[in-house]
Write a protein that holds these residues in place. Structure first.
Motif, PDB file in Angstrom:
ATOM      1  N   LEU A   4       0.810  -1.205   0.000  1.00 42.28           N
ATOM      2  CA  LEU A   4       0.000   0.000   0.000  1.00 42.28           C
ATOM      3  C   LEU A   4       0.850   1.264   0.000  1.00 42.28           C
ATOM      4  O   LEU A   4       1.836   1.372   0.729  1.00 42.28           O
ATOM      5  N   SER A   5       0.439   2.226  -0.800  1.00 41.36           N
ATOM      6  CA  SER A   5       1.023   3.563  -0.771  1.00 41.36           C
ATOM      7  C   SER A   5      -0.031   4.546  -1.260  1.00 41.36           C
ATOM      8  O   SER A   5      -0.677   4.304  -2.281  1.00 41.36           O
ATOM      9  N   GLY A   6      -0.224   5.630  -0.497  1.00 39.66           N
ATOM     10  CA  GLY A   6      -1.137   6.668  -0.935  1.00 39.66           C
ATOM     11  C   GLY A   6      -2.425   6.767  -0.154  1.00 39.66           C
ATOM     12  O   GLY A   6      -3.364   7.440  -0.601  1.00 39.66           O
ATOM     13  N   ALA A   7      -2.482   6.176   1.033  1.00 42.45           N
ATOM     14  CA  ALA A   7      -3.717   6.252   1.830  1.00 42.45           C
ATOM     15  C   ALA A   7      -4.061   7.702   2.159  1.00 42.45           C
ATOM     16  O   ALA A   7      -5.229   8.117   2.071  1.00 42.45           O
ATOM     17  N   ALA A   8      -3.061   8.504   2.531  1.00 40.72           N
ATOM     18  CA  ALA A   8      -3.315   9.905   2.863  1.00 40.72           C
ATOM     19  C   ALA A   8      -3.727  10.698   1.627  1.00 40.72           C
ATOM     20  O   ALA A   8      -4.524  11.640   1.722  1.00 40.72           O
ATOM     21  N   VAL A   9      -3.188  10.321   0.475  1.00 43.07           N
ATOM     22  CA  VAL A   9      -3.550  11.006  -0.774  1.00 43.07           C
ATOM     23  C   VAL A   9      -5.005  10.715  -1.111  1.00 43.07           C
ATOM     24  O   VAL A   9      -5.774  11.613  -1.484  1.00 43.07           O
ATOM     25  N   PHE A  10      -5.390   9.448  -0.982  1.00 39.54           N
ATOM     26  CA  PHE A  10      -6.788   9.061  -1.218  1.00 39.54           C
ATOM     27  C   PHE A  10      -7.717   9.838  -0.292  1.00 39.54           C
ATOM     28  O   PHE A  10      -8.762  10.343  -0.718  1.00 39.54           O
ATOM     29  N   GLU A  11      -7.329   9.975   0.963  1.00 39.55           N
ATOM     30  CA  GLU A  11      -8.151  10.718   1.924  1.00 39.55           C
ATOM     31  C   GLU A  11      -8.288  12.186   1.523  1.00 39.55           C
ATOM     32  O   GLU A  11      -9.376  12.770   1.620  1.00 39.55           O
ATOM     33  N   ARG A  12      -7.181  12.798   1.055  1.00 39.61           N
ATOM     34  CA  ARG A  12      -7.245  14.209   0.667  1.00 39.61           C
ATOM     35  C   ARG A  12      -8.140  14.409  -0.558  1.00 39.61           C
ATOM     36  O   ARG A  12      -8.783  15.449  -0.688  1.00 39.61           O
ATOM     37  N   VAL A  13      -8.193  13.429  -1.447  1.00 39.64           N
ATOM     38  CA  VAL A  13      -9.115  13.532  -2.580  1.00 39.64           C
ATOM     39  C   VAL A  13     -10.547  13.590  -2.065  1.00 39.64           C
ATOM     40  O   VAL A  13     -11.347  14.462  -2.458  1.00 39.64           O
ATOM     41  N   MET A  14     -10.869  12.655  -1.185  1.00 41.51           N
ATOM     42  CA  MET A  14     -12.222  12.619  -0.634  1.00 41.51           C
ATOM     43  C   MET A  14     -12.552  13.926   0.088  1.00 41.51           C
ATOM     44  O   MET A  14     -13.639  14.503  -0.081  1.00 41.51           O
ATOM     45  N   LYS A  15     -11.641  14.398   0.910  1.00 39.14           N
ATOM     46  CA  LYS A  15     -11.886  15.587   1.723  1.00 39.14           C
ATOM     47  C   LYS A  15     -11.973  16.851   0.880  1.00 39.14           C
ATOM     48  O   LYS A  15     -12.720  17.782   1.219  1.00 39.14           O
ATOM     49  N   GLN A  16     -11.204  16.916  -0.213  1.00 40.43           N
ATOM     50  CA  GLN A  16     -11.313  18.102  -1.073  1.00 40.43           C
ATOM     51  C   GLN A  16     -12.657  18.148  -1.783  1.00 40.43           C
ATOM     52  O   GLN A  16     -13.203  19.223  -2.020  1.00 40.43           O
ATOM     53  N   VAL A  17     -13.189  16.980  -2.115  1.00 45.99           N
ATOM     54  CA  VAL A  17     -14.515  16.944  -2.741  1.00 45.99           C
ATOM     55  C   VAL A  17     -15.591  17.305  -1.724  1.00 45.99           C
ATOM     56  O   VAL A  17     -16.513  18.078  -2.012  1.00 45.99           O
ATOM     57  N   ASP A  18     -15.453  16.746  -0.518  1.00 49.66           N
ATOM     58  CA  ASP A  18     -16.467  17.004   0.512  1.00 49.66           C
ATOM     59  C   ASP A  18     -15.866  16.717   1.889  1.00 49.66           C
ATOM     60  O   ASP A  18     -15.544  15.563   2.209  1.00 49.66           O
ATOM     61  N   GLY A  19     -15.728  17.757   2.682  1.00 49.14           N
ATOM     62  CA  GLY A  19     -15.147  17.595   4.008  1.00 49.14           C
ATOM     63  C   GLY A  19     -15.965  16.717   4.932  1.00 49.14           C
ATOM     64  O   GLY A  19     -15.472  16.292   5.994  1.00 49.14           O
TER      65      GLY A  19
END
Length: 287
Positions: free
Chosen positions: A53-68
């Motif tokens: 696994l690599s990029g869990a925090a990146v995936f989270e930031r995508v979700m949060k930028q779309v909708d906090g």
């Protein structure tokens, strides 16, 4: 694996913003029209194949930028291995927002995990030696910070970050500068002008180039596309006077043989430029 040097949040956010602007410039027509405004969804990122696994925090930031309001829960840490069918991350929130963020989040997570996985394969193959696996500048434009982080998640190390980071003379530089004494003189002139903390590396593609480079007192000599059978002679000539890096034709099939010659670093462009995305899916959980 919290010892892995993280990518600054500001860098992640800038990359994610560009990706979302590309994928969703004027809203998501489908999710915004077919789903009720108050619909909620719980979904999980599920592995269709094994990997690292690599990029869990990146995936989270995508979700949060779309909708906090989207809640993201990683079930594994970056650098950890996963198997087929394993849940890696769960998300809960407004259904339309989750589906809007899905593709960008998966694109980045899949690529980063693929790089981490490819790196881990090479690292495993050389574990019985002292060689370290490094990346190169052959990265996707705009994604270098994420891809180099993924290399670290796979157990590799990073080469120079950019052209401003270190001195590295390659074949085209040498073709314009000259060989023999001309090359030695040119490299000594560079050393005199650079700060003492700036590393100097020179790429050679033939053992005959090594003496002139050694005479200049460089820090690293890269053996480019050397046959493994020719590396021992080069190492004997260098005799510990410089770090030795091997590059070219590095694969899971060749890396152990290269490492067993005694080189210090093995650099691979393939771990960033030639990986196929790890197959991950975002599956909505039906309760």
């Amino acid at each position: 694996m919290n010892h892995i040097q993280a990518v600054p949040a500001s860098v992640i956010d800038s990359i994610v913003a560009i990706a979302l602007a590309e994928d969703c410039p004027r809203g998501d027509i489908t999710a915004g029209t077919i789903l009720p405004p108050d619909a909620r969804a719980t979904a999980a990122v599920v592995a269709r194949q094994p990997g690292v696994l690599s990029g869990a925090a990146v995936f989270e930031r995508v979700m949060k930028q779309v909708d906090g309001a989207i809640e993201v829960t990683p079930l594994l840490s970056d650098g950890e291995r996963f198997g087929v069918g394993q849940r890696l991350i769960t998300v809960t929130g407004p259904a339309a927002s989750v589906l809007t963020a899905e593709r960008v989040g998966l694109n980045l997570l899949q690529r980063m995990s693929a790089i981490a996985t490819a790196t881990a394969v090479l690292v495993e193959r050389v574990a019985h030696t002292n060689a370290r696996i490094a990346d190169t500048r052959k990265t996707t434009p705009g994604l270098r910070a994420l891809e180099r982080y993924a290399v670290r998640c796979g157990g590799g190390v990073n080469h120079r970050d950019n052209l401003s980071d270190a001195f590295m003379a390659k074949d085209n530089h040498l073709a314009l500068v000259g060989q023999g004494e001309e090359l030695t003189t040119a490299l000594k002139s560079v050393r005199a002008r650079l700060g003492h903390t700036t590393a100097m590396e020179v790429e050679v593609d033939d053992i005959s180039q090594i003496p002139a480079v050694l005479d200049a007192g460089v820090d690293v000599i890269m053996l480019d596309n050397f046959n493994p059978s020719d590396i021992p002679a080069a190492l004997k000539l260098i005799d510990g006077r410089a770090i030795v890096e091997a590059s070219g034709n590095v694969s899971a099939h060749t890396v152990a043989e290269i490492a067993e010659t005694g080189v210090d670093i093995i650099s691979s462009g393939a771990i960033t430029h030639s990986v196929a995305a790890i197959d991950l899916g975002l599956d909505v959980v039906i309760e």
